[in-house]
Design a protein around this motif. Structure first.
Motif, PDB file in Angstrom:
ATOM      1  N   ASN A 126      32.086  -0.218  21.548  1.00 41.29           N
ATOM      2  CA  ASN A 126      33.481  -0.433  21.107  1.00 41.29           C
ATOM      3  C   ASN A 126      34.471  -0.686  22.246  1.00 41.29           C
ATOM      4  O   ASN A 126      35.368  -1.784  22.019  1.00 41.29           O
ATOM      5  CB  ASN A 126      34.225   1.049  20.500  1.00 41.29           C
ATOM      6  N   ARG A 127      33.999  -0.409  23.305  1.00 44.59           N
ATOM      7  CA  ARG A 127      34.757  -0.719  24.496  1.00 44.59           C
ATOM      8  C   ARG A 127      34.582  -2.347  24.769  1.00 44.59           C
ATOM      9  O   ARG A 127      35.398  -3.050  25.277  1.00 44.59           O
ATOM     10  CB  ARG A 127      34.326  -0.118  25.822  1.00 44.59           C
ATOM     11  N   VAL A 128      33.191  -2.692  24.506  1.00 42.35           N
ATOM     12  CA  VAL A 128      32.969  -4.292  24.870  1.00 42.35           C
ATOM     13  C   VAL A 128      33.576  -5.046  23.885  1.00 42.35           C
ATOM     14  O   VAL A 128      34.034  -6.097  24.341  1.00 42.35           O
ATOM     15  CB  VAL A 128      31.249  -4.509  24.577  1.00 42.35           C
ATOM     16  N   ILE A 129      33.670  -4.549  22.581  1.00 49.10           N
ATOM     17  CA  ILE A 129      34.511  -5.500  21.604  1.00 49.10           C
ATOM     18  C   ILE A 129      35.920  -5.487  21.797  1.00 49.10           C
ATOM     19  O   ILE A 129      36.669  -6.492  21.714  1.00 49.10           O
ATOM     20  CB  ILE A 129      34.047  -4.992  20.205  1.00 49.10           C
ATOM     21  N   GLU A 130      36.520  -4.372  22.369  1.00 51.77           N
ATOM     22  CA  GLU A 130      37.854  -4.272  22.513  1.00 51.77           C
ATOM     23  C   GLU A 130      38.217  -5.474  23.758  1.00 51.77           C
ATOM     24  O   GLU A 130      39.163  -5.863  23.656  1.00 51.77           O
ATOM     25  CB  GLU A 130      38.332  -2.757  23.120  1.00 51.77           C
ATOM     26  N   LYS A 131      37.343  -5.341  24.599  1.00 55.18           N
ATOM     27  CA  LYS A 131      37.551  -6.395  25.678  1.00 55.18           C
ATOM     28  C   LYS A 131      37.339  -7.740  25.341  1.00 55.18           C
ATOM     29  O   LYS A 131      38.173  -8.436  25.674  1.00 55.18           O
ATOM     30  CB  LYS A 131      36.678  -5.951  26.916  1.00 55.18           C
ATOM     31  N   LEU A 132      36.507  -7.863  24.432  1.00 54.99           N
ATOM     32  CA  LEU A 132      36.300  -9.131  23.932  1.00 54.99           C
ATOM     33  C   LEU A 132      37.520  -9.922  23.241  1.00 54.99           C
ATOM     34  O   LEU A 132      37.899 -10.944  23.298  1.00 54.99           O
ATOM     35  CB  LEU A 132      34.729  -9.482  23.188  1.00 54.99           C
ATOM     36  N   ARG A 133      37.944  -8.812  22.199  1.00 56.20           N
ATOM     37  CA  ARG A 133      39.269  -9.136  21.472  1.00 56.20           C
ATOM     38  C   ARG A 133      40.289  -9.583  22.513  1.00 56.20           C
ATOM     39  O   ARG A 133      41.182 -10.581  22.011  1.00 56.20           O
ATOM     40  CB  ARG A 133      39.448  -8.019  20.536  1.00 56.20           C
TER      41      ARG A 133
ATOM     42  N   LEU B 250      30.882 -14.857  20.356  1.00 57.79           N
ATOM     43  CA  LEU B 250      30.728 -13.507  20.357  1.00 57.79           C
ATOM     44  C   LEU B 250      31.605 -12.792  19.367  1.00 57.79           C
ATOM     45  O   LEU B 250      31.373 -12.031  18.525  1.00 57.79           O
ATOM     46  CB  LEU B 250      30.859 -12.716  21.631  1.00 57.79           C
ATOM     47  N   MET B 251      33.052 -13.225  19.204  1.00 57.14           N
ATOM     48  CA  MET B 251      34.101 -12.774  18.336  1.00 57.14           C
ATOM     49  C   MET B 251      33.795 -13.047  16.834  1.00 57.14           C
ATOM     50  O   MET B 251      33.852 -12.277  15.709  1.00 57.14           O
ATOM     51  CB  MET B 251      35.380 -13.406  18.649  1.00 57.14           C
ATOM     52  N   LEU B 252      32.991 -14.206  16.754  1.00 59.92           N
ATOM     53  CA  LEU B 252      32.703 -14.737  15.198  1.00 59.92           C
ATOM     54  C   LEU B 252      31.490 -13.733  14.740  1.00 59.92           C
ATOM     55  O   LEU B 252      31.217 -13.445  13.721  1.00 59.92           O
ATOM     56  CB  LEU B 252      32.064 -16.026  15.257  1.00 59.92           C
ATOM     57  N   TYR B 253      30.629 -13.317  15.934  1.00 62.37           N
ATOM     58  CA  TYR B 253      29.482 -12.500  15.629  1.00 62.37           C
ATOM     59  C   TYR B 253      30.099 -11.079  15.144  1.00 62.37           C
ATOM     60  O   TYR B 253      29.686 -10.341  14.331  1.00 62.37           O
ATOM     61  CB  TYR B 253      28.557 -12.166  16.812  1.00 62.37           C
ATOM     62  N   VAL B 254      31.080 -10.554  15.927  1.00 62.89           N
ATOM     63  CA  VAL B 254      31.855  -9.432  15.448  1.00 62.89           C
ATOM     64  C   VAL B 254      32.744  -9.381  14.189  1.00 62.89           C
ATOM     65  O   VAL B 254      32.650  -8.463  13.561  1.00 62.89           O
ATOM     66  CB  VAL B 254      32.677  -8.821  16.862  1.00 62.89           C
TER      67      VAL B 254
ATOM     68  N   HIS C 136      33.580 -13.053   9.106  1.00 66.21           N
ATOM     69  CA  HIS C 136      34.026 -13.613   8.129  1.00 66.21           C
ATOM     70  C   HIS C 136      35.633 -14.503   8.420  1.00 66.21           C
ATOM     71  O   HIS C 136      36.439 -14.699   7.658  1.00 66.21           O
ATOM     72  CB  HIS C 136      34.470 -12.825   6.912  1.00 66.21           C
ATOM     73  N   ASP C 137      35.948 -14.151   9.654  1.00 71.21           N
ATOM     74  CA  ASP C 137      37.276 -14.516  10.294  1.00 71.21           C
ATOM     75  C   ASP C 137      37.050 -16.268  10.605  1.00 71.21           C
ATOM     76  O   ASP C 137      36.379 -16.716  11.559  1.00 71.21           O
ATOM     77  CB  ASP C 137      37.596 -13.822  11.453  1.00 71.21           C
ATOM     78  N   MET C 138      37.815 -16.916   9.681  1.00 74.14           N
ATOM     79  CA  MET C 138      37.875 -18.344   9.800  1.00 74.14           C
ATOM     80  C   MET C 138      38.566 -19.024  11.053  1.00 74.14           C
ATOM     81  O   MET C 138      38.258 -20.029  11.342  1.00 74.14           O
ATOM     82  CB  MET C 138      38.214 -18.940   8.557  1.00 74.14           C
ATOM     83  N   HIS C 139      39.145 -18.050  11.482  1.00 74.63           N
ATOM     84  CA  HIS C 139      40.248 -18.538  12.744  1.00 74.63           C
ATOM     85  C   HIS C 139      39.363 -18.576  13.999  1.00 74.63           C
ATOM     86  O   HIS C 139      39.108 -19.681  14.645  1.00 74.63           O
ATOM     87  CB  HIS C 139      41.225 -17.360  12.952  1.00 74.63           C
ATOM     88  N   TYR C 140      37.983 -17.680  14.161  1.00 75.12           N
ATOM     89  CA  TYR C 140      37.142 -17.958  15.104  1.00 75.12           C
ATOM     90  C   TYR C 140      36.356 -19.098  14.962  1.00 75.12           C
ATOM     91  O   TYR C 140      35.813 -19.677  15.666  1.00 75.12           O
ATOM     92  CB  TYR C 140      36.409 -16.685  15.330  1.00 75.12           C
ATOM     93  N   VAL C 141      35.958 -19.337  13.733  1.00 78.93           N
ATOM     94  CA  VAL C 141      35.224 -20.662  13.311  1.00 78.93           C
ATOM     95  C   VAL C 141      35.712 -22.054  14.024  1.00 78.93           C
ATOM     96  O   VAL C 141      35.156 -22.730  14.507  1.00 78.93           O
ATOM     97  CB  VAL C 141      34.912 -20.704  11.679  1.00 78.93           C
TER      98      VAL C 141
ATOM     99  N   PRO D  49      22.563 -14.170  27.510  1.00 84.88           N
ATOM    100  CA  PRO D  49      22.569 -12.673  27.839  1.00 84.88           C
ATOM    101  C   PRO D  49      23.641 -11.971  27.229  1.00 84.88           C
ATOM    102  O   PRO D  49      23.581 -10.665  26.773  1.00 84.88           O
ATOM    103  CB  PRO D  49      22.779 -12.739  29.466  1.00 84.88           C
ATOM    104  N   ALA D  50      24.929 -12.472  26.888  1.00 82.28           N
ATOM    105  CA  ALA D  50      25.934 -11.748  26.138  1.00 82.28           C
ATOM    106  C   ALA D  50      25.568 -11.289  24.835  1.00 82.28           C
ATOM    107  O   ALA D  50      26.097 -10.325  24.410  1.00 82.28           O
ATOM    108  CB  ALA D  50      27.511 -12.786  26.397  1.00 82.28           C
ATOM    109  N   ILE D  51      25.175 -12.283  24.047  1.00 86.05           N
ATOM    110  CA  ILE D  51      25.036 -11.904  22.515  1.00 86.05           C
ATOM    111  C   ILE D  51      23.775 -10.879  22.639  1.00 86.05           C
ATOM    112  O   ILE D  51      24.148 -10.156  21.269  1.00 86.05           O
ATOM    113  CB  ILE D  51      24.628 -13.339  21.838  1.00 86.05           C
ATOM    114  N   ARG D  52      23.118 -10.974  23.277  1.00 83.90           N
ATOM    115  CA  ARG D  52      21.858 -10.204  23.387  1.00 83.90           C
ATOM    116  C   ARG D  52      22.136  -8.700  23.816  1.00 83.90           C
ATOM    117  O   ARG D  52      21.649  -7.601  23.362  1.00 83.90           O
ATOM    118  CB  ARG D  52      20.468 -10.485  24.160  1.00 83.90           C
ATOM    119  N   GLU D  53      23.318  -8.552  24.636  1.00 86.68           N
ATOM    120  CA  GLU D  53      23.831  -7.416  24.977  1.00 86.68           C
ATOM    121  C   GLU D  53      24.330  -6.481  23.570  1.00 86.68           C
ATOM    122  O   GLU D  53      24.238  -5.430  23.517  1.00 86.68           O
ATOM    123  CB  GLU D  53      25.040  -7.264  25.976  1.00 86.68           C
ATOM    124  N   LEU D  54      24.989  -7.313  22.616  1.00 89.58           N
ATOM    125  CA  LEU D  54      25.332  -6.741  21.560  1.00 89.58           C
ATOM    126  C   LEU D  54      24.302  -6.547  20.572  1.00 89.58           C
ATOM    127  O   LEU D  54      24.135  -5.718  19.865  1.00 89.58           O
ATOM    128  CB  LEU D  54      26.562  -7.618  21.008  1.00 89.58           C
ATOM    129  N   GLN D  55      23.379  -7.516  20.437  1.00 88.18           N
ATOM    130  CA  GLN D  55      22.280  -7.513  19.553  1.00 88.18           C
ATOM    131  C   GLN D  55      21.247  -6.352  19.816  1.00 88.18           C
ATOM    132  O   GLN D  55      20.500  -5.652  18.992  1.00 88.18           O
ATOM    133  CB  GLN D  55      21.623  -8.758  19.291  1.00 88.18           C
TER     134      GLN D  55
END
Length: 566
Positions: free
Chosen positions: A5-12, A59-63, A66-71, A317-323
């Motif tokens: 959650n801290r990672v996603i908060e920082k990404l956002r 990464l935000m599209l992975y999180v 369905h958010d077309m803005h990130y697309v 490496p970034a996407i795999r930290e989440l996966q």
């Protein structure tokens, strides 16, 4: 709040900021700056900024799938990267390719491209993104990526061999692994894909050959994360599509275990070679390694970085930290024990009250420093005897001027200077451990450093590490000359701390504990100078250089200097 959650908060937050920032294209003068004056910083700042943007939006599209803005944001960044003049850094360019003459172009009738670390990484990143998000990205853009990866990376790779294909360091795994991964994603023709993967698998053998059987990485910890990381990213994809499992090589397990053997404490690392003094374990990557090899230690999660997009904006490496992150896995402190990497010639003792590390080796290691006999001493959240680590990369840093940088030269390490001569570069300048004795409360290491110097000298360095409640490191150098030298200096690189000098002692004052340096004042005359260097981040960094000049020059000299933490 969990680590994820801290990672996603920082990404956002980062994505919101990046969306507001204006992006400028790299102009011609910035591109040419490395060729004209050897500077890399201006170009690379803009180059890596673009990668940070595409990785963050990806990464935000992975999180938020369905958010077309990130697309939309991601599509624009991919489009811009597809239109770059080159995916390669100017410092790595083959001038006969990107900068070929018009005459050469008429002869070949095609544009040529260099495949370096970052061109290969870019191919891997785009190939993985368009595969992951193929249902959301514009079909034209997906085709555009396939075309650009083919002409910039696959075609050059199929037409020639590259120097890194037989390299025994990170270039092999990063370039080879990235090309192999991109081929798995984008090449449907089985024969064509297998041809690429066969070559990549051979390159991976060369990469592994750069490690000794003990799994030590003499390039430094971050290069372990980088090179071994890409090896694992590729190996993970490969075993899903081919009956080949690169993790079955016994050496791979030892390399996976290296991480826990190189930390002094918390985020302080043994930073021999081109490495920073602090680093954070990649927690998702570590969880993956633990799944492959249960012996891999799981560190405390608070040590892991929550900013998973690194300074180069690397996607893989970034996407795999989440996966790969597994919230069910719990971590603990680094084990309080000793590690002797015999073949890599590195010793680390990590105890409750302090840590000590020393190396032998030779002076032609990957990302080499002239540092046979170098050691690091740590106590209570303070590195006292330090290694300067990596300097700022530029053209001179990797040519014949490399050892003009104090962080790379023997002058910037805790090793003797004989008759005004420091250790020199070359594999012939080397040292080895003669004895390593490990006991409950004391370790003793004897190192032969005679071959590390051009002078005709027999030099033995004995280190006694007494890891009690108040740790003590005794360093005893014994010099045997045919005749008395004209000068002899014991040199030590220490942290930039307040200090005071007493009759036969120098006291460095840390925040929690002090370091007392005791010496024979009749035989040795101390001098202390505050010096600086430009570190890898381009910042000026200070340290204290303590030298002891020998007053009693004779054919046999013994230096006995004690470092006491209290």
């Amino acid at each position: 709040m969990t680590w994820r959650n801290r990672v996603i908060e920082k990404l956002r937050a980062d994505a919101a900021q990046l969306e507001q920032e204006k992006v400028t294209e790299i102009d011609f003068r910035t591109y040419r700056e490395f060729m004209t004056n050897g500077e890399r910083e201006a170009y690379e700042q803009q180059y890596f900024y673009r990668r940070k943007r595409v990785t963050t939006f990806g990464l935000m599209l992975y999180v938020c799938p369905h958010d077309m803005h990130y697309v939309s944001l991601l599509e624009n960044e991919i489009w811009q990267i597809c239109n770059e003049f080159t995916w390669c850094l100017p410092a790595h360019l083959d001038p006969d390719r990107e900068e070929q003459s018009y005459t050469m172009y008429l002869q070949t009738n095609h544009l040529a491209y260099t495949v370096d670390l970052f061109a290969a990484e870019t191919a891997f990143m785009l190939a993985e993104m368009v595969t992951m998000y193929k249902e959301r990205l514009d079909p034209f853009l997906i085709d555009k990526v396939a075309i650009e990866v083919d002409r910039r990376v696959f075609t050059p790779f199929k037409q020639q061999t590259f120097h890194w294909e037989r390299a025994a360091h990170n270039w092999a795994s990063v370039c080879g692994g990235s090309i192999g991964a991109a081929a798995i994603y984008l090449i449907a023709d089985e024969e064509e894909r297998n041809s690429i993967l066969t070559r990549v698998n051979e390159t991976m053998k060369y990469y592994l050959s750069g490690f000794q059987e003990d799994g030590g990485c003499t390039e430094g910890y971050l290069y372990w994360q980088y090179g071994f990381g890409f090896f694992c990213y590729y190996a993970d994809l490969l075993k899903k599509v081919e009956p080949v499992n690169l993790f079955h090589d016994p050496k791979v397990k030892q390399i996976a275990l290296f991480q826990e053997k190189i930390f002094l404490s918390d985020n302080h690392i043994v930073n021999f070679s081109d490495a920073p003094p602090h680093a954070a374990p990649m927690i998702g990557f570590t969880h993956y390694l633990h799944q492959q090899f249960p012996e891999v230690h799981l560190p405390n999660k608070y040590l892991a970085r929550t900013e998973i997009v690194d300074h180069c904006g690397r996607w893989a490496p970034a996407i795999r930290e989440l996966q790969w992150y597994d919230d069910r896995l719990q971590g603990s402190d680094w084990p309080k024990q000793n590690y002797y990497l015999k073949e890599s010639a590195i010793f680390l003792s990590r105890k409750k009250e302090g840590s000590f590390a020393v190396k032998a080796g030779h002076n032609e290691e990957p990302h080499n420093h002239n540092d046979v006999g170098q050691f690091i001493l740590y106590g209570k959240n303070q590195v006292f005897l330090r290694d300067l680590g990596a300097g700022q990369y530029n053209k001179d840093y990797f040519n014949h001027n490399r050892y003009q940088f104090i962080c790379n030269s023997a002058e910037g390490h805790s090793v003797p200077v004989i008759d005004g001569t420091c250790q020199q570069a070359g594999k012939e300048y080397r040292g080895h451990f003669v004895e390593v004795e490990q006991k409950y409360d004391i370790d003793r290491l004897l190192m032969d450093m005679s071959q590390a110097y051009p002078a005709d000298v027999r030099l033995l360095r004995e280190l006694k590490w007494m890891h009690t409640d108040q740790p003590v490191l005794q360093v005893m150098d014994t010099f045997q000359f045919n005749q008395a030298p004209d000068s002899l200096v014991e040199s030590f690189v220490v942290a930039d701390l307040p200090y005071k000098c007493k009759e036969d002692m120098i006291v460095l004052m840390g925040e929690e504990v002090n370091l007392e340096i005791l010496y024979d004042r009749e035989s040795w005359e101390p001098a202390i100078e505050r010096k600086d260097f430009i570190n890898h981040s381009g910042e000026k960094e200070y340290f204290l250089h303590i030298v002891f000049n020998c007053n009693l020059l004779q054919p046999m000299i013994q230096a006995d200097i004690t470092f006491r933490i209290n």
